[in-house]
Every structure is written in C-alpha cells, then in structure tokens.
Design a protein around this motif. Structure first.
Motif, PDB file in Angstrom:
ATOM      1  N   UNK A 241       0.834  -1.209   0.000  1.00 11.08           N
ATOM      2  CA  UNK A 241       0.000   0.000   0.000  1.00 11.08           C
ATOM      3  C   UNK A 241       0.869   1.260   0.000  1.00 11.08           C
ATOM      4  N   UNK A 242       1.822   1.264  -0.952  1.00  7.65           N
ATOM      5  CA  UNK A 242       2.734   2.393  -1.095  1.00  7.65           C
ATOM      6  C   UNK A 242       2.827   2.818  -2.562  1.00  7.65           C
ATOM      7  N   UNK A 243       3.180   4.063  -2.767  1.00  2.00           N
ATOM      8  CA  UNK A 243       3.473   4.579  -4.100  1.00  2.00           C
ATOM      9  C   UNK A 243       4.944   4.991  -4.114  1.00  2.00           C
ATOM     10  N   UNK A 244       5.695   4.487  -5.079  1.00  2.73           N
ATOM     11  CA  UNK A 244       7.090   4.856  -5.192  1.00  2.73           C
ATOM     12  C   UNK A 244       7.217   6.089  -6.084  1.00  2.73           C
ATOM     13  N   UNK A 245       7.834   7.135  -5.537  1.00  2.00           N
ATOM     14  CA  UNK A 245       8.091   8.361  -6.296  1.00  2.00           C
ATOM     15  C   UNK A 245       9.531   8.304  -6.766  1.00  2.00           C
ATOM     16  N   UNK A 246       9.728   8.182  -8.070  1.00  5.52           N
ATOM     17  CA  UNK A 246      11.061   8.047  -8.645  1.00  5.52           C
ATOM     18  C   UNK A 246      11.551   9.403  -9.142  1.00  5.52           C
ATOM     19  N   UNK A 247      12.771   9.735  -8.769  1.00  5.20           N
ATOM     20  CA  UNK A 247      13.409  10.974  -9.232  1.00  5.20           C
ATOM     21  C   UNK A 247      12.561  12.195  -8.895  1.00  5.20           C
ATOM     22  N   UNK A 248      12.228  12.321  -7.614  1.00  7.71           N
ATOM     23  CA  UNK A 248      11.496  13.494  -7.146  1.00  7.71           C
ATOM     24  C   UNK A 248      12.413  14.707  -7.071  1.00  7.71           C
ATOM     25  N   UNK A 249      11.969  15.727  -6.361  1.00  6.15           N
ATOM     26  CA  UNK A 249      12.757  16.946  -6.253  1.00  6.15           C
ATOM     27  C   UNK A 249      14.117  16.631  -5.637  1.00  6.15           C
ATOM     28  N   UNK A 250      15.181  17.197  -6.228  1.00  9.69           N
ATOM     29  CA  UNK A 250      16.523  16.887  -5.774  1.00  9.69           C
ATOM     30  C   UNK A 250      16.997  15.535  -6.261  1.00  9.69           C
ATOM     31  N   UNK A 251      16.282  14.963  -7.263  1.00 12.14           N
ATOM     32  CA  UNK A 251      16.617  13.655  -7.851  1.00 12.14           C
ATOM     33  C   UNK A 251      16.613  12.546  -6.799  1.00 12.14           C
ATOM     34  N   UNK A 252      15.664  12.648  -5.841  1.00  9.81           N
ATOM     35  CA  UNK A 252      15.577  11.658  -4.777  1.00  9.81           C
ATOM     36  C   UNK A 252      14.329  10.793  -4.953  1.00  9.81           C
ATOM     37  N   UNK A 253      14.490   9.500  -4.663  1.00 10.81           N
ATOM     38  CA  UNK A 253      13.346   8.589  -4.643  1.00 10.81           C
ATOM     39  C   UNK A 253      12.768   8.559  -3.232  1.00 10.81           C
ATOM     40  N   UNK A 254      11.471   8.279  -3.153  1.00 11.98           N
ATOM     41  CA  UNK A 254      10.844   8.127  -1.836  1.00 11.98           C
ATOM     42  C   UNK A 254       9.564   7.315  -1.995  1.00 11.98           C
ATOM     43  N   UNK A 255       9.005   6.915  -0.862  1.00 13.28           N
ATOM     44  CA  UNK A 255       7.713   6.244  -0.862  1.00 13.28           C
ATOM     45  C   UNK A 255       6.690   7.145  -0.174  1.00 13.28           C
ATOM     46  N   UNK A 256       5.480   7.100  -0.656  1.00 10.62           N
ATOM     47  CA  UNK A 256       4.384   7.780   0.010  1.00 10.62           C
ATOM     48  C   UNK A 256       3.209   6.816   0.082  1.00 10.62           C
ATOM     49  N   UNK A 257       2.176   7.195   0.796  1.00 12.22           N
ATOM     50  CA  UNK A 257       1.057   6.287   1.065  1.00 12.22           C
ATOM     51  C   UNK A 257       0.193   6.038  -0.170  1.00 12.22           C
ATOM     52  N   UNK A 258      -0.440   4.869  -0.192  1.00  8.96           N
ATOM     53  CA  UNK A 258      -1.409   4.517  -1.230  1.00  8.96           C
ATOM     54  C   UNK A 258      -2.768   4.363  -0.568  1.00  8.96           C
ATOM     55  N   UNK A 259      -3.679   5.223  -0.902  1.00 11.74           N
ATOM     56  CA  UNK A 259      -5.031   5.193  -0.339  1.00 11.74           C
ATOM     57  C   UNK A 259      -5.810   3.990  -0.867  1.00 11.74           C
ATOM     58  N   UNK A 260      -6.623   3.379   0.005  1.00  4.38           N
ATOM     59  CA  UNK A 260      -7.452   2.257  -0.416  1.00  4.38           C
ATOM     60  C   UNK A 260      -8.464   2.700  -1.474  1.00  4.38           C
ATOM     61  N   UNK A 261      -9.053   3.872  -1.265  1.00  5.45           N
ATOM     62  CA  UNK A 261     -10.007   4.390  -2.239  1.00  5.45           C
ATOM     63  C   UNK A 261      -9.322   4.654  -3.572  1.00  5.45           C
ATOM     64  N   UNK A 262      -8.121   5.229  -3.505  1.00  8.74           N
ATOM     65  CA  UNK A 262      -7.378   5.516  -4.730  1.00  8.74           C
ATOM     66  C   UNK A 262      -7.031   4.224  -5.460  1.00  8.74           C
ATOM     67  N   UNK A 263      -6.610   3.195  -4.720  1.00  8.07           N
ATOM     68  CA  UNK A 263      -6.254   1.924  -5.344  1.00  8.07           C
ATOM     69  C   UNK A 263      -7.435   1.335  -6.117  1.00  8.07           C
ATOM     70  N   UNK A 264      -8.632   1.359  -5.508  1.00  8.47           N
ATOM     71  CA  UNK A 264      -9.823   0.852  -6.195  1.00  8.47           C
ATOM     72  C   UNK A 264     -10.116   1.632  -7.469  1.00  8.47           C
TER      73      UNK A 264
END
Length: 292
Positions: free
Chosen positions: A149-172
């Motif tokens: 239940x995560x979203x991987x953000x690739x090459x975000x600001x500053x060329x950094x990767x990170x994870x953020x939350x994945x909403x159940x409603x959004x997933x559906x």
C-alpha cells in the motif's frame, strides 16, 4: 535554431537540468536578445543591467521572475560563452507567504468535477499521495505497490526517490482506470500522437486542475500544488506526526514542513489562550506581591 541555442540546449542536457529550468533559461536569453534586437553574444554587462532594471521597473516583474532571468543569463554567459557575468544587480528576498489550503469538502468537489476518468484520477492521486505536478506526471503502473500500500516516487525533487502512502479508495479507482485505459509506459500518458508514450505536459496537468476548480466553484486555491498543501495540512489536522508528514512529502528539512503548522486552523483552534487558563477567583501565590 541558431548554433548558440543548440549549444545551450546540449549543455543544459549534459547538466541534467529539468525541462522547466531549461525552458526558463532559454526564455531569459531569448527575451534579452529580442529586447535589443541583437545576438546575445554581442550584448554587454551594462546592457544586461539595464534590461533587468527594465523588467523590474517598467514590466513590474516579481523579484523571483527577475532572479530567474538573471540565473538563465548567467548560465548562458558562463557555460556557452565562457564569460563571467559581472552584473551588479540584487533583489530583496520575496516575503514567504502561507500556502492556501482548501477544506476537505472543497478538495472533493474539485476531484469529482472532471467527467474524464484520467483527469479525475490525476487530481485524486495528487491529493491522496501529496505529489508534486512533475511526480504525478511521471508515475508508472509499476510504481503502485498494492501489497505494501505504497506509491514509489522516482526521481522526485533533488533527484531523490521516496515512498508515500497509497489510499485504499485511490487503489480501487486506479484499478477501474487501468482496466478501462490500459496505460503502458506511464500511468497518465499523453494522448497526442506526436507525444505517444510520453507523460502529460505540465501545462496539461495544470489546465486539468484549473478547469476542475472552476467547475467546482472553488474561487481560491490556484495551482495544482494546492492539493499537495491540502494533503499535508489535512494529515496534520488528523493528528499525524509532523516528522512522518515530512518523509511523505519528501522534504529534506523539517522547517519546510513546519509551515503547515501555521496554516492548520484546526490545530491552532485547539490551543487555548493563556487568558482561558487563568483560574479566576483564586489568588495566585507564585510571583505575586502581598502587602500588609
């Protein structure tokens, strides 16, 4: 395309500058050249100073816009002409304003406004995960981790990767969208033939948000970045730790995230005034003077 322009584009690509920065730097040099009707390599430092003053005083550009122009010109003269640009021009720092934050109801109205499923999912994903415009544009189907239940953000600001939350409603909603649209390379690809296989442009994403905001009848909150501000503030008001919000937002400094403490009306309203903490009708023994 002139030889100097080709050389500048190549140099910016080698420096791995973002598309937005490249457009800004090219516009700075083009604007200077058009203003004097001269090739940029024939324009003197004094003429550049006069041009910056013209932008500031006659065109009434914001300090940040003038600084952006100067940065573009410095890049051109330093990396393309191999000249150090000695321009005696400084600007006072623009006062930092608090971000605009909408209510949850206003956010939902904006998200629900588009009839196009892709447009609706772009807005929903931006808010649900607290993404920047460039981050939501570049999302790929494989970045959606439904198991954790995560979203991987690739090459975000500053060329950094990170994870953020994945909403159940959004997933559906994303599952319905995927079945209907079958996106390949990018989750939200461009529909234009000449841009096939590429992400939507920033201008397109911005237009989708502004159209939805107007349809929803929400007068404030201009700019897609508003949804990111709402993400952080609404989490804070729900009682989530500010350091966790910092990680989700991808802020390198906590001080950047702390600004949302100043815009969280619900959090501020829970703090009592010291006047209400005084127990009236009782003598205060500490720090008081008693005379006989």
């Amino acid at each position: 395309m002139t030889e100097l322009r080709q050389k500048m584009i190549r140099e910016m690509d080698l420096k791995n500058l973002s598309p937005h920065t490249q457009r800004s730097y090219l516009a700075a040099v083009t604007g200077l050249s058009r203003h004097y009707q001269l090739p940029p390599d024939t324009i003197t430092s004094e003429m550049i100073e006069d041009y910056l003053l013209y932008l500031k005083n006659d065109k009434d550009l914001a300090p940040s816009s003038c600084c952006s122009t100067l940065n573009g010109l410095r890049f051109f003269y330093s990396h393309i002409l191999d000249q150090q640009l000695s321009v005696g021009f400084s600007l006072t720092k623009k006062p930092r304003k608090l971000p605009t934050v909408l209510s949850k109801g206003q956010v939902w109205k904006i998200i629900s406004s588009p009839s196009n499923i892709k447009h609706r999912l772009i807005l929903m994903t931006t808010y649900a995960a607290g993404l920047r415009a460039g981050e939501v544009r570049r999302l790929k189907p494989e970045d959606i981790d439904s198991k954790r239940m995560l979203i991987k953000v690739v090459d975000g600001k500053g060329h950094k990767d990170r994870y953020t939350m994945l909403s159940k409603m959004l997933l559906n909603e994303l599952r319905h969208y995927y079945k209907a649209c079958r996106p390949q390379t990018y989750l939200f690809p461009s529909t234009y033939k000449k841009h096939k296989g590429k992400p939507l442009s920033y201008e397109t994403v911005r237009s989708i948000y502004e159209k939805a905001r107007k349809q929803a009848g929400v007068k404030n909150g201009q700019g897609l970045h508003t949804l990111r501000h709402c993400f952080a503030t609404h989490l804070l008001e729900a009682g989530y730790d500010i350091r966790k919000i910092q990680v989700l937002m991808g802020h390198s400094r906590l001080s950047t995230t702390i600004i949302y403490l100043h815009v969280s009306r619900e959090t501020l309203s829970k703090v009592p005034s010291p006047l209400d903490l005084i127990e009236t009708g009782k003598d205060s023994a500490d720090g008081s003077d008693h005379t006989s």
